[in-house]
Scaffold this motif. Structure first.
Motif, PDB file in Angstrom:
ATOM      1  N   ALA A   2      15.000  -7.529  -0.675  1.00  0.00           N
ATOM      2  CA  ALA A   2      13.797  -6.775  -0.342  1.00  0.00           C
ATOM      3  C   ALA A   2      13.519  -5.721  -1.401  1.00  0.00           C
ATOM      4  O   ALA A   2      14.401  -4.937  -1.765  1.00  0.00           O
ATOM      5  N   THR A   3      12.299  -5.703  -1.910  1.00  0.00           N
ATOM      6  CA  THR A   3      11.905  -4.748  -2.946  1.00  0.00           C
ATOM      7  C   THR A   3      10.528  -4.179  -2.620  1.00  0.00           C
ATOM      8  O   THR A   3       9.757  -4.757  -1.856  1.00  0.00           O
ATOM      9  N   ILE A   4      10.217  -3.042  -3.250  1.00  0.00           N
ATOM     10  CA  ILE A   4       8.899  -2.431  -3.125  1.00  0.00           C
ATOM     11  C   ILE A   4       7.949  -3.148  -4.076  1.00  0.00           C
ATOM     12  O   ILE A   4       8.235  -3.267  -5.267  1.00  0.00           O
ATOM     13  N   PRO A   5       6.818  -3.643  -3.595  1.00  0.00           N
ATOM     14  CA  PRO A   5       5.862  -4.289  -4.494  1.00  0.00           C
ATOM     15  C   PRO A   5       5.166  -3.257  -5.373  1.00  0.00           C
ATOM     16  O   PRO A   5       5.104  -2.075  -5.038  1.00  0.00           O
ATOM     17  N   ASP A   6       4.613  -3.721  -6.500  1.00  0.00           N
ATOM     18  CA  ASP A   6       3.935  -2.779  -7.393  1.00  0.00           C
ATOM     19  C   ASP A   6       2.434  -2.696  -7.147  1.00  0.00           C
ATOM     20  O   ASP A   6       1.749  -1.865  -7.739  1.00  0.00           O
ATOM     21  N   SER A   7       1.912  -3.557  -6.265  1.00  0.00           N
ATOM     22  CA  SER A   7       0.484  -3.526  -5.975  1.00  0.00           C
ATOM     23  C   SER A   7       0.220  -4.211  -4.640  1.00  0.00           C
ATOM     24  O   SER A   7       1.053  -4.979  -4.137  1.00  0.00           O
ATOM     25  N   TYR A   8      -0.953  -3.956  -4.097  1.00  0.00           N
ATOM     26  CA  TYR A   8      -1.370  -4.645  -2.874  1.00  0.00           C
ATOM     27  C   TYR A   8      -1.422  -6.155  -3.096  1.00  0.00           C
ATOM     28  O   TYR A   8      -0.970  -6.941  -2.254  1.00  0.00           O
ATOM     29  N   GLU A   9      -1.964  -6.577  -4.243  1.00  0.00           N
ATOM     30  CA  GLU A   9      -2.104  -8.003  -4.514  1.00  0.00           C
ATOM     31  C   GLU A   9      -0.751  -8.695  -4.600  1.00  0.00           C
ATOM     32  O   GLU A   9      -0.565  -9.798  -4.052  1.00  0.00           O
ATOM     33  N   ASN A 102      -4.678  -1.976   6.909  1.00  0.00           N
ATOM     34  CA  ASN A 102      -5.681  -1.239   6.125  1.00  0.00           C
ATOM     35  C   ASN A 102      -5.521  -1.639   4.659  1.00  0.00           C
ATOM     36  O   ASN A 102      -4.909  -0.920   3.867  1.00  0.00           O
ATOM     37  N   PRO A 103      -6.053  -2.799   4.261  1.00  0.00           N
ATOM     38  CA  PRO A 103      -5.819  -3.271   2.887  1.00  0.00           C
ATOM     39  C   PRO A 103      -6.481  -2.405   1.824  1.00  0.00           C
ATOM     40  O   PRO A 103      -5.936  -2.251   0.725  1.00  0.00           O
ATOM     41  N   TRP A 104      -7.655  -1.817   2.138  1.00  0.00           N
ATOM     42  CA  TRP A 104      -8.291  -0.942   1.152  1.00  0.00           C
ATOM     43  C   TRP A 104      -7.397   0.261   0.864  1.00  0.00           C
ATOM     44  O   TRP A 104      -7.197   0.637  -0.297  1.00  0.00           O
TER      45      TRP A 104
END
Length: 366
Positions: A2-9, A102-104
């Motif tokens: 498990a890692t922190i993503p760098d962006s929403y996409e 809340n994707p925005w």
């Protein structure tokens, strides 16, 4: 891992790919992408897997109700896929996994949606016009909580905030300031913790989703992932005032070290909370089902008086920046401090968050 993503996409892409992890266990599982209206290609993504034989239990995990908090939420969804999926019995257990309510906000590293609405103050059954008198202390504190001007020199702004905080503490006391600032308000659309003047598209989508997904299940367990509140070194399981178990009973039942009920003594009160709405939904429309819902709150700044003042300061500064602007230097400091409030950069913080999540998942899903 498990890692922190760098962006929403990036986060959305790997969540969608997890359908392949679910299908060997739940062959009829499906991915739904709910479009949101604010920008092109903004979606709340849902993985739904109904139990195969008997609808005994539905496990709901959600992230990104407060957009920026979806980055840790994304990592915890990955943790669930990697370490807990194979422990469940598909014959009796269903899954409802939600990425970026809340994707925005997640995409733009904001807490609210583009209408400045805090979605966890927007799950309202009443007429919004009836809430104008809710949070009676807010109007008196409005000039302190929502300065109507450009955010100026950072050093001067910090001094001004400290002086005004002392003044307000002497007048209102810490408890009234905390409640007024956090419980939600329906007075000032440009203010902090604004609950909205109408149901938001994201809120409507979740209401429809829960109504359809809960059908037929005897037990529903919902954990919603959040960051910001509580001690830095220990996750807090925050339960609804609609939950009949006390905090002590919940801790004993699930083995979670720190539980707080959403009331002024243990946490703070809220209006328009999503989990509160779910309790009311189940009671009204699914009277035979048992529901347990709670927020997993991973603390960041801590819970001392100074930590609380720091949290309130950056909340005010960030809203002031959003509404009125600031110099490039001041804006850069505010954005960095704001990220620290919801996603600390320290690796040890993230490792402890994973450990706390494992302990909670073990106790509740086990």
């Amino acid at each position: 891992m498990a890692t922190i993503p760098d962006s929403y996409e990036h986060s959305r892409q790997r969540f969608r790919a997890r359908l392949d992890s679910i299908r060997p266990l739940w062959p009829d599982s499906r991915l739904t992408s709910i479009p949101q209206p604010w920008e092109d290609d903004l979606t709340t993504d849902v993985l739904l897997a109904d139990s195969l034989v008997a609808r005994e239990r539905l496990i709901v995990l959600s992230s990104g109700l407060h957009g920026i908090e979806g980055y840790l939420g994304s990592a915890l969804l990955e943790l669930f896929f990697e370490e807990y999926l194979n422990r469940l019995d598909p014959r009796t257990t269903g899954l409802l996994l939600i990425h970026a309510i809340n994707p925005w906000g997640m995409k733009h590293w904001q807490r609210n949606n583009p209408e400045n609405v805090d979605l966890n103050r927007n799950f309202i059954e009443d007429e919004f016009s009836s809430l104008l008198r809710f949070n009676a202390d807010y109007p008196a504190l409005s000039s302190f909580l929502n300065p109507q001007r450009l955010l100026g020199n950072l050093g001067a702004e910090k001094i001004r905030f400290a002086a005004r905080t002392v003044q307000k503490l002497l007048t209102f006391g810490p408890r009234r300031i905390r409640e007024a600032s956090l419980m939600g308000q329906y007075h000032q659309p440009e203010g902090i913790y604004f609950g909205g003047a109408a149901l938001q598209p994201e809120t409507k989508a979740m209401m429809e989703l829960y109504r359809s997904a809960f059908v037929g299940y005897k037990q529903i367990i919902h954990l919603d992932m959040h960051t910001g509140y509580g001690p830095r070194d220990q996750m807090t399981l925050v339960t609804s005032p609609h939950e009949t178990m006390t905090a002590a009973e919940t801790a004993a039942r699930y083995g979670t070290p720190r539980v707080a009920a959403a009331n002024p003594d243990e946490f703070y009160t809220m209006k328009g909370d999503m989990t509160d709405w779910e309790y009311q939904l189940v009671k009204r429309e699914f009277p035979g089902a048992k529901f347990f819902g709670a927020a997993c709150e991973f603390g960041t700044f801590g819970e001392s008086i100074l930590a609380g003042a720091r949290s309130l300061r950056i909340t005010i500064f960030k809203n002031q920046l959003n509404q009125h602007g600031a110099s490039a230097k001041t804006a850069a400091w505010v954005e960095n401090e704001y990220r620290e409030l919801y996603l600390p950069a320290e690796a040890a913080w993230f490792e402890k968050a994973l450990a706390d999540a494992r302990q909670t998942f073990d106790g509740i899903f086990g």
